[in-house]
Design a protein around this motif. Sequence first.
Motif, PDB file in Angstrom:
ATOM      1  N   VAL A 143       0.891  -1.197   0.076  1.00  0.00           N
ATOM      2  CA  VAL A 143       0.038   0.224   0.016  1.00  0.00           C
ATOM      3  C   VAL A 143       0.618   1.158   0.082  1.00  0.00           C
ATOM      4  CG1 VAL A 143      -1.536   1.466   1.224  1.00  0.00           C
ATOM      5  CG2 VAL A 143      -1.883  -1.246   1.171  1.00  0.00           C
ATOM      6  N   GLY A 144       0.581   2.500  -0.870  1.00  0.00           N
ATOM      7  CA  GLY A 144       1.342   3.446  -0.908  1.00  0.00           C
ATOM      8  C   GLY A 144       2.375   3.313  -2.162  1.00  0.00           C
ATOM      9  N   GLU A 145       2.526   2.171  -2.459  1.00  0.00           N
ATOM     10  CA  GLU A 145       3.747   2.286  -3.771  1.00  0.00           C
ATOM     11  C   GLU A 145       2.961   2.746  -4.919  1.00  0.00           C
ATOM     12  OE1 GLU A 145       5.173  -1.623  -4.760  1.00  0.00           O
ATOM     13  OE2 GLU A 145       6.065  -1.963  -2.995  1.00  0.00           O
ATOM     14  N   VAL A 146       3.844   3.467  -6.043  1.00  0.00           N
ATOM     15  CA  VAL A 146       3.531   3.781  -7.199  1.00  0.00           C
ATOM     16  C   VAL A 146       3.141   2.674  -7.856  1.00  0.00           C
ATOM     17  CG1 VAL A 146       4.183   4.975  -9.174  1.00  0.00           C
ATOM     18  CG2 VAL A 146       5.004   5.903  -7.105  1.00  0.00           C
ATOM     19  N   PHE A 147       1.856   2.797  -8.824  1.00  0.00           N
ATOM     20  CA  PHE A 147       1.447   1.585  -9.613  1.00  0.00           C
ATOM     21  C   PHE A 147       2.237   1.186 -10.739  1.00  0.00           C
ATOM     22  CE2 PHE A 147      -1.183  -0.022 -13.228  1.00  0.00           C
ATOM     23  CZ  PHE A 147      -1.391  -1.074 -12.660  1.00  0.00           C
ATOM     24  N   ASP A 148       3.010   0.177 -10.939  1.00  0.00           N
ATOM     25  CA  ASP A 148       3.610  -0.277 -12.044  1.00  0.00           C
ATOM     26  C   ASP A 148       3.029  -1.334 -12.641  1.00  0.00           C
ATOM     27  OD1 ASP A 148       5.551  -1.157 -13.775  1.00  0.00           O
ATOM     28  OD2 ASP A 148       7.087  -1.359 -12.295  1.00  0.00           O
ATOM     29  N   PRO A 149       2.590  -1.122 -13.758  1.00  0.00           N
ATOM     30  CA  PRO A 149       1.743  -2.220 -14.702  1.00  0.00           C
ATOM     31  C   PRO A 149       2.651  -3.381 -15.151  1.00  0.00           C
ATOM     32  CG  PRO A 149       2.308  -0.274 -16.334  1.00  0.00           C
ATOM     33  CD  PRO A 149       2.768   0.020 -14.830  1.00  0.00           C
ATOM     34  N   GLU A 150       3.950  -3.429 -14.963  1.00  0.00           N
ATOM     35  CA  GLU A 150       4.797  -4.459 -15.110  1.00  0.00           C
ATOM     36  C   GLU A 150       4.563  -5.365 -13.745  1.00  0.00           C
ATOM     37  OE1 GLU A 150       8.452  -3.601 -16.552  1.00  0.00           O
ATOM     38  OE2 GLU A 150       7.817  -2.586 -18.375  1.00  0.00           O
ATOM     39  N   LEU A 151       4.424  -4.945 -12.570  1.00  0.00           N
ATOM     40  CA  LEU A 151       4.511  -5.696 -11.437  1.00  0.00           C
ATOM     41  C   LEU A 151       3.257  -5.947 -10.655  1.00  0.00           C
ATOM     42  CD1 LEU A 151       7.563  -3.633  -9.593  1.00  0.00           C
ATOM     43  CD2 LEU A 151       7.460  -5.855 -10.722  1.00  0.00           C
ATOM     44  N   HIS A 152       2.495  -4.973 -11.093  1.00  0.00           N
ATOM     45  CA  HIS A 152       0.887  -4.877 -10.483  1.00  0.00           C
ATOM     46  C   HIS A 152      -0.244  -5.125 -11.560  1.00  0.00           C
ATOM     47  CE1 HIS A 152       3.439  -2.003  -8.048  1.00  0.00           C
ATOM     48  NE2 HIS A 152       3.309  -3.055  -7.126  1.00  0.00           N
ATOM     49  N   GLN A 153      -1.282  -5.601 -11.254  1.00  0.00           N
ATOM     50  CA  GLN A 153      -2.577  -6.034 -12.084  1.00  0.00           C
ATOM     51  C   GLN A 153      -3.533  -5.286 -11.190  1.00  0.00           C
ATOM     52  OE1 GLN A 153      -3.447 -10.064 -12.450  1.00  0.00           O
ATOM     53  NE2 GLN A 153      -5.399  -9.719 -13.628  1.00  0.00           N
ATOM     54  N   ALA A 154      -4.043  -4.109 -11.851  1.00  0.00           N
ATOM     55  CA  ALA A 154      -5.064  -3.392 -11.125  1.00  0.00           C
ATOM     56  C   ALA A 154      -6.410  -3.988 -11.394  1.00  0.00           C
ATOM     57  CB  ALA A 154      -5.031  -1.849 -11.864  1.00  0.00           C
ATOM     58  N   PRO A 185       2.122 -11.254 -10.868  1.00  0.00           N
ATOM     59  CA  PRO A 185       1.837  -9.955 -10.254  1.00  0.00           C
ATOM     60  C   PRO A 185       0.896  -9.693  -9.231  1.00  0.00           C
ATOM     61  CG  PRO A 185       0.322 -10.544 -12.285  1.00  0.00           C
ATOM     62  CD  PRO A 185       1.096 -11.925 -11.907  1.00  0.00           C
ATOM     63  N   ALA A 186       1.141  -8.602  -8.490  1.00  0.00           N
ATOM     64  CA  ALA A 186       0.257  -8.366  -7.456  1.00  0.00           C
ATOM     65  C   ALA A 186      -1.010  -7.736  -7.745  1.00  0.00           C
ATOM     66  CB  ALA A 186       0.800  -7.115  -6.484  1.00  0.00           C
ATOM     67  N   MET A 187      -2.171  -8.242  -7.277  1.00  0.00           N
ATOM     68  CA  MET A 187      -3.496  -7.737  -7.604  1.00  0.00           C
ATOM     69  C   MET A 187      -3.970  -6.449  -6.644  1.00  0.00           C
ATOM     70  SD  MET A 187      -5.887 -11.076  -8.676  1.00  0.00           S
ATOM     71  CE  MET A 187      -5.839 -12.159  -7.295  1.00  0.00           C
ATOM     72  N   VAL A 188      -4.195  -5.684  -7.236  1.00  0.00           N
ATOM     73  CA  VAL A 188      -4.402  -4.106  -6.367  1.00  0.00           C
ATOM     74  C   VAL A 188      -5.366  -3.471  -6.535  1.00  0.00           C
ATOM     75  CG1 VAL A 188      -1.899  -4.345  -5.907  1.00  0.00           C
ATOM     76  CG2 VAL A 188      -2.534  -2.986  -7.785  1.00  0.00           C
TER      77      VAL A 188
END
Length: 192
Positions: A143-154, A185-188
Amino acid sequence: MTVQVEQPVEEVITPEQEIASEEVELQNNQENDPLADAIARVQELEEYIANADKREQEIQLRARAEIENIRRRTEQDVEKAHKFALEKFSKELLTVVDNLERGLQTLNGADESVKALAEGVELTHKGLVSTLANFGVEAVGNVGEVFDPELHQAISMQPAEGIEPNHISVVLQKGYTLHGRVIRPAMVMVAS
């Protein structure tokens, strides 16, 4: 009757004709001279050998460069194989980590009788996460990290108090990398 006697006409030779005839005579002499032919042939062969040596050196240089490139690529492939050989195994262990984390969330609100069980699950979780970290597996998506589409799945975007836009507001499932390569990837949820 008068007979006219023709007098021989003297042929006039121009300087150009004289030079041309000298060149023809010189060529005839060279054609007849086997030594001059042999010298010319030797010069041709020496030139051919010099060109062949240059071509051979170029071929050898290219072959060495190609061998060096193959060696370097093979080393890189072996290094990648060593680094990422645990990828499939690590993915399977991530479900165990997720289950331990869900168990910890459930046990956190429990009464004193379950406190020892919660501590045991927590130690097991820490040990497993530590072992994964020793082999290059790291969690991503806090929580609080900048969203990065390579690491995170929105999963969705929603307004969130105290969190800047395009930053992670809720982590539904942690993501993981193996030596920098995403294995899950992290689901966020992202703040809008």
